[in-house]
Design a protein around this motif. Structure first.
Motif, PDB file in Angstrom:
ATOM      1  N   VAL A  53       0.580  27.235  21.795  1.00  0.00           N
ATOM      2  CA  VAL A  53       0.568  27.012  20.343  1.00  0.00           C
ATOM      3  C   VAL A  53      -0.810  26.542  19.898  1.00  0.00           C
ATOM      4  O   VAL A  53      -1.342  26.992  18.876  1.00  0.00           O
ATOM      5  N   ARG A  54      -1.429  25.645  20.651  1.00  0.00           N
ATOM      6  CA  ARG A  54      -2.769  25.161  20.309  1.00  0.00           C
ATOM      7  C   ARG A  54      -3.793  26.282  20.398  1.00  0.00           C
ATOM      8  O   ARG A  54      -4.722  26.355  19.605  1.00  0.00           O
ATOM      9  N   MET A  55      -3.605  27.178  21.365  1.00  0.00           N
ATOM     10  CA  MET A  55      -4.548  28.274  21.502  1.00  0.00           C
ATOM     11  C   MET A  55      -4.427  29.244  20.327  1.00  0.00           C
ATOM     12  O   MET A  55      -5.435  29.784  19.856  1.00  0.00           O
ATOM     13  N   VAL A  56      -3.237  29.443  19.824  1.00  0.00           N
ATOM     14  CA  VAL A  56      -3.057  30.352  18.696  1.00  0.00           C
ATOM     15  C   VAL A  56      -3.489  29.700  17.390  1.00  0.00           C
ATOM     16  O   VAL A  56      -4.163  30.318  16.568  1.00  0.00           O
ATOM     17  N   ARG A  57      -3.137  28.437  17.189  1.00  0.00           N
ATOM     18  CA  ARG A  57      -3.395  27.765  15.919  1.00  0.00           C
ATOM     19  C   ARG A  57      -4.661  26.924  15.899  1.00  0.00           C
ATOM     20  O   ARG A  57      -4.967  26.318  14.869  1.00  0.00           O
ATOM     21  N   GLY A  58      -5.393  26.873  17.016  1.00  0.00           N
ATOM     22  CA  GLY A  58      -6.551  26.000  17.107  1.00  0.00           C
ATOM     23  C   GLY A  58      -7.529  26.179  15.960  1.00  0.00           C
ATOM     24  O   GLY A  58      -7.881  27.301  15.620  1.00  0.00           O
ATOM     25  N   PRO A  59      -7.964  25.082  15.351  1.00  0.00           N
ATOM     26  CA  PRO A  59      -8.869  25.233  14.216  1.00  0.00           C
ATOM     27  C   PRO A  59     -10.265  25.714  14.611  1.00  0.00           C
ATOM     28  O   PRO A  59     -10.960  26.304  13.803  1.00  0.00           O
ATOM     29  N   SER A  60     -10.666  25.494  15.835  1.00  0.00           N
ATOM     30  CA  SER A  60     -12.007  25.917  16.235  1.00  0.00           C
ATOM     31  C   SER A  60     -11.945  26.654  17.573  1.00  0.00           C
ATOM     32  O   SER A  60     -10.944  26.633  18.278  1.00  0.00           O
TER      33      SER A  60
END
Length: 92
Positions: A25-32
């Motif tokens: 999820v962090r990899m898809v939604r990561g802001p940077s």
């Protein structure tokens, strides 16, 4: 295999799958881009740990070799992505 070891392996695998899903999820939604690279590195590490736990569960040494390959490829990909993010090119 004792029931305590079996329960510990099942609990560990469940925790690894949950943490891998959260990292995805962090990899898809990561802001940077740095967040995405860090999440990718975490997924490589968790995948390696999953294989090591499965090697203990099934008593098979092939899992250890696969975990070693994942560790090597994870390191190389993380280093190349970090170099790309710093300089904009991988090969000088």
């Amino acid at each position: 295999m004792s029931t305590l070891l079996f329960a510990a392996i099942v609990f560990t695998l469940a925790c690894y799958v949950l943490s891998m899903a959260l990292a995805l999820v962090r990899m898809v939604r990561g802001p940077s881009a740095q967040d995405r690279v860090l999440a990718m590195d975490l997924i490589w590490t968790i995948g390696m740990l999953l294989l090591l736990v499965l090697a203990i569960r099934y008593r098979n040494s092939a899992y250890f070799e696969a975990a070693l390959l994942i560790a090597i490829f994870g390191f190389v990909s993380s280093a190349s992505m970090a170099k790309f993010l710093l300089r904009g090119e991988v090969i000088e």
